[in-house]
Scaffold this active site. Sequence first.
Site, PDB file in Angstrom:
ATOM      1  N   ASP A  88       1.296  -1.150  -0.105  1.00 18.99           N
ATOM      2  CA  ASP A  88      -0.171  -0.355   0.120  1.00 18.99           C
ATOM      3  C   ASP A  88       0.554   1.032  -0.222  1.00 18.99           C
ATOM      4  O   ASP A  88       1.171   1.861   0.958  1.00 18.99           O
ATOM      5  CB  ASP A  88      -0.952   0.031   1.312  1.00 18.99           C
ATOM      6  CG  ASP A  88      -1.694   1.566   1.356  1.00 18.99           C
ATOM      7  OD1 ASP A  88      -1.438   1.846   0.462  1.00 18.99           O
ATOM      8  OD2 ASP A  88      -2.292   0.881   2.004  1.00 18.99           O
ATOM      9  N   TYR A  91     -12.658  15.310  -3.002  1.00 20.14           N
ATOM     10  CA  TYR A  91     -11.824  14.358  -4.555  1.00 20.14           C
ATOM     11  C   TYR A  91     -11.377  15.501  -5.428  1.00 20.14           C
ATOM     12  O   TYR A  91      -9.899  15.565  -5.617  1.00 20.14           O
ATOM     13  CB  TYR A  91     -13.073  13.589  -5.610  1.00 20.14           C
ATOM     14  CG  TYR A  91     -12.023  13.464  -6.432  1.00 20.14           C
ATOM     15  CD1 TYR A  91     -10.967  12.372  -6.982  1.00 20.14           C
ATOM     16  CD2 TYR A  91     -12.978  13.743  -8.379  1.00 20.14           C
ATOM     17  CE1 TYR A  91     -10.706  11.813  -7.997  1.00 20.14           C
ATOM     18  CE2 TYR A  91     -11.761  13.316  -8.882  1.00 20.14           C
ATOM     19  CZ  TYR A  91     -10.533  12.214  -9.071  1.00 20.14           C
ATOM     20  OH  TYR A  91     -10.250  11.391 -10.086  1.00 20.14           O
ATOM     21  N   LYS A 129      -7.245  16.740  -5.897  1.00 24.25           N
ATOM     22  CA  LYS A 129      -6.744  16.699  -6.947  1.00 24.25           C
ATOM     23  C   LYS A 129      -6.116  18.262  -7.557  1.00 24.25           C
ATOM     24  O   LYS A 129      -4.995  17.818  -8.226  1.00 24.25           O
ATOM     25  CB  LYS A 129      -7.657  16.029  -8.521  1.00 24.25           C
ATOM     26  CG  LYS A 129      -7.717  14.812  -8.143  1.00 24.25           C
ATOM     27  CD  LYS A 129      -6.468  13.650  -8.297  1.00 24.25           C
ATOM     28  CE  LYS A 129      -7.070  12.234  -8.908  1.00 24.25           C
ATOM     29  NZ  LYS A 129      -5.594  11.663  -9.097  1.00 24.25           N
TER      30      LYS A 129
END
Length: 224
Positions: A53, A143, A147
């Site tokens: 991960d 989100y 980004k």
Amino acid sequence: MSARVAIVVGAGGELGRATAGKLAAAGFTVVGVDRSADGLKELPDGIESVVGDASDPAAAKTLVDRIAAEVGPPEVLVNTLGTYHLGDALDATPDDLKLMLDVNTGAALWLTQAVVPYMKDRGAILHVAARPGIEPTAGMTTYAVSKAALVHLVRVLDVELRPRGIRVNAVAPAVLNTAKNRPYLPPELLAHAVEPEAVAEVIAFLVSDGAAPVSGAIVPTYGA
């Protein structure tokens, strides 16, 4: 094996898998990284794989150190990790924001920190941003913010690392035509979704010697 090692993180997903294949075809020794062992089983023959991960800062360094020791120092890092969350700004929770930042932004920073010591005076790093990180988009606040942070991180990394001979760029897809996305896309969006292989072509170019003058770019891969 080639002396030119490329690490593709998120290689269990369709974009990561397509990118790994393109880089292997270009002559790199490719190592795919993903937390899903099942996804890595679908990589083309001849591509090494490591389960882990990379959104965990300690794990990211451990993964890169292991690859450098067992395969060779990486010349290229492609990070396709990403996760998604729908929700308006007024509905966002601390957990929503933390998850988006940890996976979409944090992983890019931790992976960059891990690979740079091995790149010395030559290297190319590519992170996968997204259109909502460039253009404000309603309904996906956490989100889009994560980004957008990634986009700015790429530009900061360019300023800091370009003097060391390391290029940092990003691609910014809008909607990808993947098995994971297709069930949720209305026909009008699906008609304009971009194939992962097409974005992988752009990624492969940006980390190639042919793109040597390009650094700090956020390349839209929105499709038609």
